[in-house]
Design an enzyme around this catalytic site. Sequence first.
Site, mmCIF file in Angstrom:
data_model
loop_
_atom_site.group_PDB
_atom_site.id
_atom_site.type_symbol
_atom_site.label_atom_id
_atom_site.label_comp_id
_atom_site.label_asym_id
_atom_site.label_seq_id
_atom_site.Cartn_x
_atom_site.Cartn_y
_atom_site.Cartn_z
ATOM 1 N N TYR A 7 -9.001 12.783 -46.579
ATOM 2 C CA TYR A 7 -10.116 11.471 -46.378
ATOM 3 C C TYR A 7 -10.794 12.035 -45.031
ATOM 4 O O TYR A 7 -10.237 12.515 -43.732
ATOM 5 C CB TYR A 7 -9.583 10.424 -45.992
ATOM 6 C CG TYR A 7 -9.362 9.760 -47.546
ATOM 7 C CD1 TYR A 7 -9.359 10.269 -48.489
ATOM 8 C CD2 TYR A 7 -8.250 8.589 -47.470
ATOM 9 C CE1 TYR A 7 -9.029 9.533 -49.883
ATOM 10 C CE2 TYR A 7 -8.046 7.710 -48.636
ATOM 11 C CZ TYR A 7 -8.107 8.463 -49.652
ATOM 12 O OH TYR A 7 -7.919 7.793 -50.928
ATOM 13 N N ALA A 173 -14.775 -2.874 -57.620
ATOM 14 C CA ALA A 173 -15.376 -1.774 -58.654
ATOM 15 C C ALA A 173 -16.677 -1.272 -57.962
ATOM 16 O O ALA A 173 -17.754 -1.362 -58.316
ATOM 17 C CB ALA A 173 -15.859 -2.619 -59.883
#
Length: 280
Positions: A7, A173
């Site tokens: 990351y 989402a």
Amino acid sequence: MDSADVYGGPQSPDMARGYGTSEEIIGRWLQKSGHRDDIVLATKLYQPMGTGPNDQRLSAYHIRRACEDSLRRLRTDHIDVYQMHHVDRATPVEEIWQAMEQLIASGKISYVGSSNFAGWDVTNSHLTGRARGGLGLVSEQSIYNLTNRAIEQELIPALEHFGIGLIPWSPLAAGVLAGRPAAGEDTVRRSQQSPEFERLSAPLAEYEALCSDLGHSPAAVAQAWLLHRPVVSTLIAGARTVSQLEAAVATLDITLDDATLVELNRIWPGPGTAPQSYAW
């Protein structure tokens, strides 16, 4: 507190600059805050951290090196939950567990988790770890939200059977379940998600109306729904701002009654449990 060695980088094996930035930020905070023992610290390995053959995946060689590098960036002497970011079917599972066992024995990690594993991958890995005398897996990270309930077919039943906790990622989402932005509001998110908003326009309209009746934001209800699932241990909120973080924490105080859960299931139906979902 969750991270991964990759990351902060460009997510490309030929552009390693920037990798580890997320862990470095957490490490600086841990060092300054003095709260290391007040949190559960988790990170992941697997993704390419360079262009060499041993700079990725789950060989014993890479596991050892990746853990040492993460510990250095995190400025700590141990990782609470060390997670395999993806399944590595090219490396013998016994080799993976041998490397993890050595890290546990040396005090560098406490528990082993997985991420993005299929149900049979979890079963194979967990049972191998148990057969070698260890705890096996303690957690699995997977995409899971009201719009994407595919893991209810096989992965969640496996986790429930073995008592392994689920940590959903993308609970909103990718922002869709935060609701449709108003004109002029968060134009970046609106442009990025416009195809999904269009595809899901009908259920989103019902969902937003339900959330309005409940007096909670769509994002809060989506995260509260996950926290009501017995298999879910915690979730990856992915907040970008302090206000988003505060809103995610406030979700812990939201209780959804049975009627609301039934309505959410109607608006966002799940696939059912295998094999009943397709063979009965």
